[in-house]
Design a protein around this motif. Structure first.
Motif, short mmCIF file in Angstrom:
data_model
loop_
_atom_site.label_atom_id
_atom_site.label_comp_id
_atom_site.label_asym_id
_atom_site.label_seq_id
_atom_site.Cartn_x
_atom_site.Cartn_y
_atom_site.Cartn_z
N GLU A 113 0.84 -1.20 0.00
CA GLU A 113 0.00 0.00 0.00
C GLU A 113 0.87 1.24 0.00
N ASN A 114 1.95 1.20 0.78
CA ASN A 114 2.93 2.28 0.82
C ASN A 114 4.29 1.75 0.42
N LYS A 115 5.09 2.57 -0.24
CA LYS A 115 6.42 2.13 -0.67
C LYS A 115 7.23 1.65 0.53
N ARG A 116 7.99 0.59 0.30
CA ARG A 116 8.86 0.04 1.35
C ARG A 116 10.30 0.00 0.86
N ARG A 117 11.23 -0.01 1.81
CA ARG A 117 12.64 -0.13 1.48
C ARG A 117 12.97 -1.61 1.36
N ALA A 118 13.61 -1.97 0.27
CA ALA A 118 13.98 -3.36 0.01
C ALA A 118 15.45 -3.45 -0.31
N LEU A 119 16.04 -4.58 0.01
CA LEU A 119 17.43 -4.88 -0.36
C LEU A 119 17.41 -6.12 -1.22
N SER A 120 17.82 -5.96 -2.49
CA SER A 120 17.85 -7.07 -3.44
C SER A 120 19.28 -7.40 -3.79
N THR A 121 19.60 -8.69 -3.86
CA THR A 121 20.95 -9.09 -4.27
C THR A 121 21.16 -8.86 -5.77
N ARG A 122 20.12 -8.48 -6.48
CA ARG A 122 20.27 -8.11 -7.90
C ARG A 122 20.45 -6.60 -8.06
N GLU A 123 19.73 -5.81 -7.26
CA GLU A 123 19.70 -4.36 -7.51
C GLU A 123 20.16 -3.50 -6.35
N GLY A 124 20.46 -4.10 -5.20
CA GLY A 124 20.85 -3.31 -4.05
C GLY A 124 19.64 -2.73 -3.35
N PHE A 125 19.82 -1.61 -2.63
CA PHE A 125 18.71 -0.97 -1.92
C PHE A 125 17.81 -0.23 -2.90
N LYS A 126 16.49 -0.29 -2.63
CA LYS A 126 15.53 0.30 -3.54
C LYS A 126 14.23 0.58 -2.79
N GLU A 127 13.61 1.71 -3.05
CA GLU A 127 12.29 2.01 -2.51
C GLU A 127 11.25 1.52 -3.51
N VAL A 128 10.40 0.58 -3.10
CA VAL A 128 9.53 -0.09 -4.06
C VAL A 128 8.07 -0.13 -3.63
N LYS A 129 7.22 -0.23 -4.62
CA LYS A 129 5.78 -0.46 -4.41
C LYS A 129 5.46 -1.94 -4.56
N TYR A 130 6.37 -2.68 -5.23
CA TYR A 130 6.17 -4.10 -5.48
C TYR A 130 7.50 -4.85 -5.35
N VAL A 131 7.41 -6.13 -5.01
CA VAL A 131 8.52 -7.06 -5.21
C VAL A 131 7.94 -8.25 -5.96
N GLY A 179 24.00 -24.62 -1.96
CA GLY A 179 23.00 -23.82 -2.66
C GLY A 179 23.17 -24.05 -4.14
N THR A 180 22.73 -23.09 -4.97
CA THR A 180 23.04 -23.14 -6.39
C THR A 180 23.87 -21.91 -6.72
N GLY A 181 24.38 -21.86 -7.93
CA GLY A 181 25.28 -20.76 -8.30
C GLY A 181 24.58 -19.48 -8.68
N THR A 182 23.24 -19.48 -8.66
CA THR A 182 22.51 -18.31 -9.15
C THR A 182 21.39 -17.87 -8.20
N ASP A 183 21.54 -18.12 -6.92
CA ASP A 183 20.50 -17.80 -5.96
C ASP A 183 20.39 -16.29 -5.73
N ASN A 184 19.19 -15.84 -5.40
CA ASN A 184 18.97 -14.42 -5.10
C ASN A 184 18.02 -14.24 -3.94
N VAL A 185 18.09 -13.08 -3.31
CA VAL A 185 17.29 -12.76 -2.12
C VAL A 185 16.79 -11.33 -2.21
N ILE A 186 15.56 -11.12 -1.74
CA ILE A 186 15.05 -9.77 -1.51
C ILE A 186 14.58 -9.71 -0.06
N VAL A 187 15.03 -8.71 0.68
CA VAL A 187 14.58 -8.47 2.05
C VAL A 187 13.80 -7.17 2.05
N VAL A 188 12.57 -7.20 2.62
CA VAL A 188 11.72 -6.01 2.66
C VAL A 188 11.40 -5.66 4.11
#
Length: 248
Positions: free
Chosen positions: A30-48, A199-208
């Motif tokens: 509903e409101n933008k949140r701060r996210a940390l993605s292993t693909r894009e770094g820190f980002k203010e987002v409306k969606y993940v 793990g695998t060689g291409t794993d990713n994480v997003i923390v919100v």
């Protein structure tokens, strides 16, 4: 729950005049949140989100940037508004796990598959090298352009107001829990089956992060770290069993 909702968007993707059905998983805030993605770094987002690349296209994604733009157009979301992952796993095999303690919660949304590129980091040689943000596969001493497809994707959402440091530390906790899940299922390295995979060689994480009480540390000795680890382990195990049809 809270100020967000999760759903899957069915749509098609096209490459080389071939069209395939697929799904993209989206969490909308509903409101933008701060996210940390292993693909894009820190980002203010409306969606993940997490997009499933159809198997027929695994070796045909010539430009991931162009492919991602196509996906975003299909789901009607601007790139600046979303932190997006992609995977070869079927989105119908998404696993969800939730942990709660006191006023806090964490929820893990996970897709996972380990049949084709499970690896034990620290004991194996790598097949890829990155130069100027382009990834190449090393084949007989030559470099061949190669697109990566993430195989264990974890989206972790909490109502806790995590500091940037706590968000970064959460990635360590998530990774340790993922490896715990691999070991419990006895997942072996694809190239060296005598070794347990981490793990695998291409794993990713997003923390919100959320808008609740502040949390500065997410290591294993804290309740927040415990909740993160338990939710991740449960969801990784379930996702691997679903995707790779593991018998236990």
């Amino acid at each position: 729950m809270d100020d967000w909702k999760a759903y899957k968007i069915p749509h098609t993707v096209e490459i080389d005049n071939t069209s395939e059905k697929t799904k993209t998983f989206v969490v909308e805030f509903e409101n933008k949140r701060r996210a940390l993605s292993t693909r894009e770094g820190f980002k203010e987002v409306k969606y993940v989100g997490n997009h499933s690349i159809p198997e027929i296209f695994w070796n045909k994604v010539h430009s991931y940037k162009d492919y991602e733009n196509q996906v975003l157009n299909k789901i009607g979301i601007k790139k600046e508004d979303i932190a997006l992952l992609s995977t070869g796993a079927n989105m119908d095999n998404l696993a969800v796990a939730k942990e709660e303690f006191d006023e806090f919660y964490v929820v893990a949304f996970t897709t996972a598959g380990a049949k084709y590129n499970a690896i034990r980091l620290g004991d194996e040689e790598a097949d890829y090298i990155e130069k100027d943000f382009k990834t190449y596969k090393v084949v007989d001493g030559k470099l061949i352009p190669k697109e990566e497809i993430g195989t264990v994707n974890i989206i972790l959402i909490t109502n806790a107001n995590l500091t940037d440091g706590a968000m970064a530390r959460a990635i360590i906790t998530i990774t340790e829990a993922k490896t715990n899940a691999f070991q419990e299922l006895n997942i072996r390295s694809t190239k060296h089956p005598e070794l347990l995979a981490t793990g695998t060689g291409t794993d990713n994480v997003i923390v919100v992060k959320g808008f609740g009480r502040g949390v500065d540390y997410t290591g294993g000795h804290t309740k927040m770290g415990e909740m993160i680890a338990k939710a991740v382990k449960k969801s990784v195990i379930e996702a691997l069993i679903k995707q790779d049809r593991i018998m236990i």
